[in-house]
Design a protein around this motif. Sequence first.
Motif, PDB file in Angstrom:
ATOM      1  N   SER A 343      13.012   0.331  -0.489  1.00 35.39           N
ATOM      2  CA  SER A 343      11.892  -0.160  -1.292  1.00 35.39           C
ATOM      3  C   SER A 343      12.119  -1.622  -1.637  1.00 35.39           C
ATOM      4  N   GLU A 344      11.097  -2.251  -2.178  1.00 37.06           N
ATOM      5  CA  GLU A 344      11.210  -3.625  -2.665  1.00 37.06           C
ATOM      6  C   GLU A 344      12.180  -3.691  -3.840  1.00 37.06           C
ATOM      7  N   GLN A 345      12.212  -2.667  -4.676  1.00 33.94           N
ATOM      8  CA  GLN A 345      13.107  -2.639  -5.824  1.00 33.94           C
ATOM      9  C   GLN A 345      14.569  -2.648  -5.383  1.00 33.94           C
ATOM     10  N   GLU A 346      14.883  -1.913  -4.323  1.00 40.69           N
ATOM     11  CA  GLU A 346      16.257  -1.908  -3.817  1.00 40.69           C
ATOM     12  C   GLU A 346      16.664  -3.313  -3.365  1.00 40.69           C
ATOM     13  N   PHE A 347      15.753  -4.009  -2.681  1.00 41.12           N
ATOM     14  CA  PHE A 347      16.049  -5.371  -2.251  1.00 41.12           C
ATOM     15  C   PHE A 347      16.246  -6.292  -3.455  1.00 41.12           C
ATOM     16  N   LEU A 348      15.380  -6.202  -4.463  1.00 40.42           N
ATOM     17  CA  LEU A 348      15.481  -7.054  -5.644  1.00 40.42           C
ATOM     18  C   LEU A 348      16.790  -6.801  -6.396  1.00 40.42           C
ATOM     19  N   THR A 349      17.250  -5.561  -6.399  1.00 40.97           N
ATOM     20  CA  THR A 349      18.531  -5.248  -7.040  1.00 40.97           C
ATOM     21  C   THR A 349      19.676  -5.964  -6.330  1.00 40.97           C
ATOM     22  N   PHE A 441       5.816  10.697  11.280  1.00 36.44           N
ATOM     23  CA  PHE A 441       6.113   9.315  10.879  1.00 36.44           C
ATOM     24  C   PHE A 441       6.358   9.211   9.376  1.00 36.44           C
ATOM     25  N   ASN A 442       5.530   9.876   8.583  1.00 36.75           N
ATOM     26  CA  ASN A 442       5.668   9.807   7.126  1.00 36.75           C
ATOM     27  C   ASN A 442       6.954  10.453   6.642  1.00 36.75           C
ATOM     28  N   ARG A 443       7.424  11.456   7.365  1.00 34.22           N
ATOM     29  CA  ARG A 443       8.653  12.162   6.945  1.00 34.22           C
ATOM     30  C   ARG A 443       9.919  11.416   7.343  1.00 34.22           C
ATOM     31  N   MET A 444       9.825  10.520   8.301  1.00 31.34           N
ATOM     32  CA  MET A 444      11.029   9.847   8.796  1.00 31.34           C
ATOM     33  C   MET A 444      11.558   8.868   7.748  1.00 31.34           C
ATOM     34  N   PRO A 445      12.880   8.911   7.423  1.00 34.90           N
ATOM     35  CA  PRO A 445      13.459   7.968   6.436  1.00 34.90           C
ATOM     36  C   PRO A 445      13.803   6.620   7.096  1.00 34.90           C
ATOM     37  N   GLY A 446      14.133   5.623   6.239  1.00 39.03           N
ATOM     38  CA  GLY A 446      14.664   4.350   6.727  1.00 39.03           C
ATOM     39  C   GLY A 446      13.639   3.433   7.345  1.00 39.03           C
ATOM     40  N   LYS A 447      12.342   3.631   7.025  1.00 40.11           N
ATOM     41  CA  LYS A 447      11.313   2.788   7.646  1.00 40.11           C
ATOM     42  C   LYS A 447      11.186   1.442   6.949  1.00 40.11           C
ATOM     43  N   GLY A 448      11.608   1.327   5.673  1.00 46.44           N
ATOM     44  CA  GLY A 448      11.585   0.056   4.976  1.00 46.44           C
ATOM     45  C   GLY A 448      10.265  -0.248   4.302  1.00 46.44           C
ATOM     46  N   VAL A 449      10.167  -1.527   3.833  1.00 51.16           N
ATOM     47  CA  VAL A 449       9.073  -1.929   2.962  1.00 51.16           C
ATOM     48  C   VAL A 449       7.772  -2.200   3.715  1.00 51.16           C
ATOM     49  N   LYS A 450       7.807  -2.271   5.031  1.00 53.39           N
ATOM     50  CA  LYS A 450       6.610  -2.604   5.813  1.00 53.39           C
ATOM     51  C   LYS A 450       6.071  -1.397   6.586  1.00 53.39           C
ATOM     52  N   SER A 451       6.411  -0.189   6.150  1.00 51.17           N
ATOM     53  CA  SER A 451       5.999   0.998   6.915  1.00 51.17           C
ATOM     54  C   SER A 451       4.481   1.175   6.908  1.00 51.17           C
ATOM     55  N   LEU A 452       3.849   0.986   5.746  1.00 47.33           N
ATOM     56  CA  LEU A 452       2.397   1.148   5.681  1.00 47.33           C
ATOM     57  C   LEU A 452       1.683   0.092   6.524  1.00 47.33           C
ATOM     58  N   LYS A 502       1.176  -0.727  -3.240  1.00 48.74           N
ATOM     59  CA  LYS A 502       2.528  -1.255  -2.984  1.00 48.74           C
ATOM     60  C   LYS A 502       2.625  -2.727  -3.374  1.00 48.74           C
ATOM     61  N   GLN A 503       1.564  -3.489  -3.045  1.00 48.07           N
ATOM     62  CA  GLN A 503       1.572  -4.907  -3.412  1.00 48.07           C
ATOM     63  C   GLN A 503       1.649  -5.073  -4.933  1.00 48.07           C
ATOM     64  N   ASN A 504       0.952  -4.252  -5.682  1.00 51.63           N
ATOM     65  CA  ASN A 504       0.980  -4.321  -7.144  1.00 51.63           C
ATOM     66  C   ASN A 504       2.368  -3.985  -7.690  1.00 51.63           C
ATOM     67  N   ARG A 505       3.008  -2.964  -7.082  1.00 58.90           N
ATOM     68  CA  ARG A 505       4.355  -2.613  -7.531  1.00 58.90           C
ATOM     69  C   ARG A 505       5.328  -3.757  -7.264  1.00 58.90           C
ATOM     70  N   ASP A 506       5.221  -4.356  -6.074  1.00 59.71           N
ATOM     71  CA  ASP A 506       6.109  -5.471  -5.726  1.00 59.71           C
ATOM     72  C   ASP A 506       5.932  -6.636  -6.693  1.00 59.71           C
ATOM     73  N   LEU A 507       4.682  -6.945  -7.072  1.00 48.08           N
ATOM     74  CA  LEU A 507       4.411  -8.045  -7.990  1.00 48.08           C
ATOM     75  C   LEU A 507       5.044  -7.777  -9.354  1.00 48.08           C
ATOM     76  N   GLN A 508       4.902  -6.544  -9.850  1.00 48.21           N
ATOM     77  CA  GLN A 508       5.474  -6.199 -11.150  1.00 48.21           C
ATOM     78  C   GLN A 508       6.998  -6.298 -11.134  1.00 48.21           C
ATOM     79  N   GLN A 509       7.617  -5.833 -10.034  1.00 51.64           N
ATOM     80  CA  GLN A 509       9.077  -5.897  -9.918  1.00 51.64           C
ATOM     81  C   GLN A 509       9.556  -7.343  -9.899  1.00 51.64           C
TER      82      GLN A 509
END
Length: 596
Positions: A343-349, A441-452, A502-509
Amino acid sequence: MPAVVSMPQPVCLIENHGSNLVVNKDSVKILSEISEPVVVVAIVGKYRTGKSFLMNRLVGCNSGFPLGSSIQSKTKGIWMWCVPHPQKPGHVLVLLDTEGLGDVEKGDSKNDTWIFSLTVLLSSALVFNSMGTIDQQAIEQLHYVTELTEMIKLKSIATKDETAEYKKFFPSFTWCVRDFTLVLERDGKEITEDEYLMMSLELKQGENAQNYNLPRKCIRNFFHSHKCYVFDRPTSTKNLHRLDELRENELEEEFVEQAARFNGHIIKSSGVKTLTGGITVTGKMLGNLTTLYVDTIQSGSVPCMENAVLALAEIENTGALQYALSNYECGMNKNVPKFPTVSEQEFLTMHRKCEQEAIKVFMRRSLNDKAQKYEQKLKNQINKKRKEFVKRNEDASIDVCNKLLKELSLTIQNGLMQGRYSRPGGHKLYLEDKLQFLNKFNRMPGKGVKSLEALENFMQENKNIEATILQAEEKITQAERRLAASHIQAMQSQCQRQFVEKQNRDLQQSMDHRSATHQQHINSLTERMEQERRRRMQENESMIRQKLQAQQSTLNSSHQQSVDELLRTIQELQRQNSQRRQSGGGGGGGNGCIVC
């Protein structure tokens, strides 16, 4: 832990070529590798008076600095020997041995004055070595001290008499009297070596006493503490030419005891080299200072301590910025194998942790960055680097998703190639395969922040496939067409909605991160201001103690005018400390700047 210094023998720090002083680059390189604080002990005095022998004993041996055995001066320029400090772990003891003053072979008194001035500028403890007694002739050998105000400036623009200010920044002063044969008595009473020194520095009254008093005033006023040691001759005259070969038991017992007392005082009492503002000098900074001072002298200018600190701050802060930025990059590069982040939060951490560590590194190495000029530069550079890592994280996510989408869509691609969807009921089969593809596709892990975004792009690129299938199916009804179109629109709307969320969550983080970083900056500034206030109070209290000592000495010599001057200085220092105590809990200003 003890400082790690590997320097088996002294090297020349400043070479003296007649009228030219040249910094030895190899010596500066040695200093540049010393990041620990340094205690700098330097010795000056007339040539052929045993300065080098005395300095060698501080290291625990008779050889090291070249002694020489003839009437010619052996030491030229200023030599340096760096060793781990024997009593201060994590510190380095730097010994400076200077060429003899008054060497008739040089014929250039100006050169001697610069050597003396550089020694004062670079040292935290100054030792003056002379022979016989402290008499008028010995005092006259120290005439260089009367020229210090002309050879060294504290500030680029002097606004008042700075004589009292020199004591804050000049080294301690120790006078070593060699081959001393007198009895330490005054008026039939035994006196100490320190009392002998202060007695010798007493001032005379009268209109014609100015020349007599001037060097004595300078010694008393320029140096913050005064010590004296007297020494017997170390050995017999016939052995003096081979002092570096003599064993300890071949030296005079009285001299060995006197030298041990001197060594103990120098090692224990000599302080760390500091600059204006309480800046602690490291080996690297000492090398830069040496270069700055010598370059200034060679350009025909007078060294200015204030300008030197500014120039040194420029060097140190530039280095601190680059080192901190490199620290951030190294920390983030260690996280690159984890890209793409969930997620974006993991990167920001990850980013926040590396940024905080980089700022700590910068704060430890930065010098006099009161306006936060370089700290702001660092934050801007980190922000630029963060964007680069954001893109790397996003690119990694897109790469993973594209590979996954390509792999999962093989069933549909094979169906198209085999004509699976080009017959009655083919559209229904296509929708079933497409739904299964999306679920996987939705069930697969490790797709990252650009999956959508990757999925939306993939769907957009393949939007014509379903229309082609609908056209190819002859028996499909209009109702089925509308249902299919509605299904496509619903899926696209869902993807778009998820993308916006997702964009709104990223902005808040991102906003939360900036708020946390700002608070950390305020805390760092508040702590730095409190340290500065305590340091200034300690400095003034130290000056008060020294002034009280000087007052007592002055009272003994009955100079009321000097007493009044000392009392006024003490009252001013006490007033300053009183004001700092009253303002001690006040905190920092609203704009985040430190006010001195």
